[in-house]
Design a protein around this motif. Sequence first.
Motif, PDB file in Angstrom:
ATOM      1  N   GLY A  14       0.761  -1.242   0.000  1.00  0.00           N
ATOM      2  CA  GLY A  14       0.000   0.000   0.000  1.00  0.00           C
ATOM      3  C   GLY A  14       0.790   1.289   0.000  1.00  0.00           C
ATOM      4  N   SER A  15       2.090   1.238  -0.231  1.00  0.00           N
ATOM      5  CA  SER A  15       2.887   2.462  -0.088  1.00  0.00           C
ATOM      6  C   SER A  15       2.950   3.302  -1.356  1.00  0.00           C
ATOM      7  N   ARG A  16       2.552   2.748  -2.494  1.00  0.00           N
ATOM      8  CA  ARG A  16       2.665   3.514  -3.742  1.00  0.00           C
ATOM      9  C   ARG A  16       1.640   3.014  -4.751  1.00  0.00           C
ATOM     10  N   GLY A  17       1.510   3.745  -5.842  1.00  0.00           N
ATOM     11  CA  GLY A  17       0.662   3.329  -6.947  1.00  0.00           C
ATOM     12  C   GLY A  17      -0.774   3.069  -6.562  1.00  0.00           C
ATOM     13  N   SER A  42      10.895   2.099  -0.220  1.00  0.00           N
ATOM     14  CA  SER A  42       9.506   2.526  -0.036  1.00  0.00           C
ATOM     15  C   SER A  42       9.231   3.049   1.366  1.00  0.00           C
ATOM     16  N   GLU A  43      10.214   2.972   2.250  1.00  0.00           N
ATOM     17  CA  GLU A  43       9.981   3.338   3.651  1.00  0.00           C
ATOM     18  C   GLU A  43       9.574   4.798   3.796  1.00  0.00           C
ATOM     19  N   GLU A  44      10.249   5.678   3.085  1.00  0.00           N
ATOM     20  CA  GLU A  44       9.912   7.096   3.192  1.00  0.00           C
ATOM     21  C   GLU A  44       8.514   7.380   2.648  1.00  0.00           C
ATOM     22  N   LYS A  45       8.153   6.710   1.552  1.00  0.00           N
ATOM     23  CA  LYS A  45       6.806   6.865   1.012  1.00  0.00           C
ATOM     24  C   LYS A  45       5.773   6.345   2.005  1.00  0.00           C
TER      25      LYS A  45
END
Length: 248
Positions: A14-17, A42-45
């Motif tokens: 769930g972190s992007r797109g 992806s941690e920062e996102k």
Amino acid sequence: MSALQGKVALVTGGSRGIGAAIVRSLAREGADVAFTYVSATSEEKAKALVAEVEAAGRRAIAVAADSAVPEAVTAAVGRTVAELGRLDVLVNNAGIFPYGPVEDVSAEELDRVLAVHVKAPFTAVQAALPHLPEGGRIISVGTNFTDRATMTNIALYTMSKAALGGLTRALARELGPRGITVNTVNPGPTATDMNPVDGEGAEEVRTSTALGSFLTPEDIAATVVHLAGPGGRLITGTAITVDAGVNA
């Protein structure tokens, strides 16, 4: 009152797109949301998305979990319930896109793709079921390629995602008496960082759609939210294709 007020959702990948759009849309409708992410990049996102949801007045947690590892999937469900208090909606969204001739697929790649696209959703359902109440929702994100393979070099991807259709239909029968619905959303060409609208072959993809347009992640999220909300209470055991008419 928002459609999902008081509900808790877990979105894998769930972190992007598309996954991030689903997280935002569920939160906008009142749900508290947990989501998984796998890559250190992806941690920062993930942190930014948690802050965004919390700024909008909802609770959110980001869980580092590789969907190829069953124990990580199970632990993500457990942490969701432990920290957010319940679980009403499970969205199996995590995915990877293997691309290439079938004869080039290694045993290792085959195992990982099947682990992420088949074993992980099954494991997540197993872990979620003790917590899902009557009215619970299970929603998986597949692909329009399972209806019609519109390009080459996608045999592994399409095969692995096609399994979600069988899982959806069988679980809908099994869980219907418990008041739990199970559905799949099959996206078509969606504009993400992995599939940019100005990337190689984008114009050919665009013209392959009946509406002459890429979808946005929000277009897919809207269908997921509908299935998760009151409007989806009698929709189960089916796949909804959202592809701007590629498969028309």
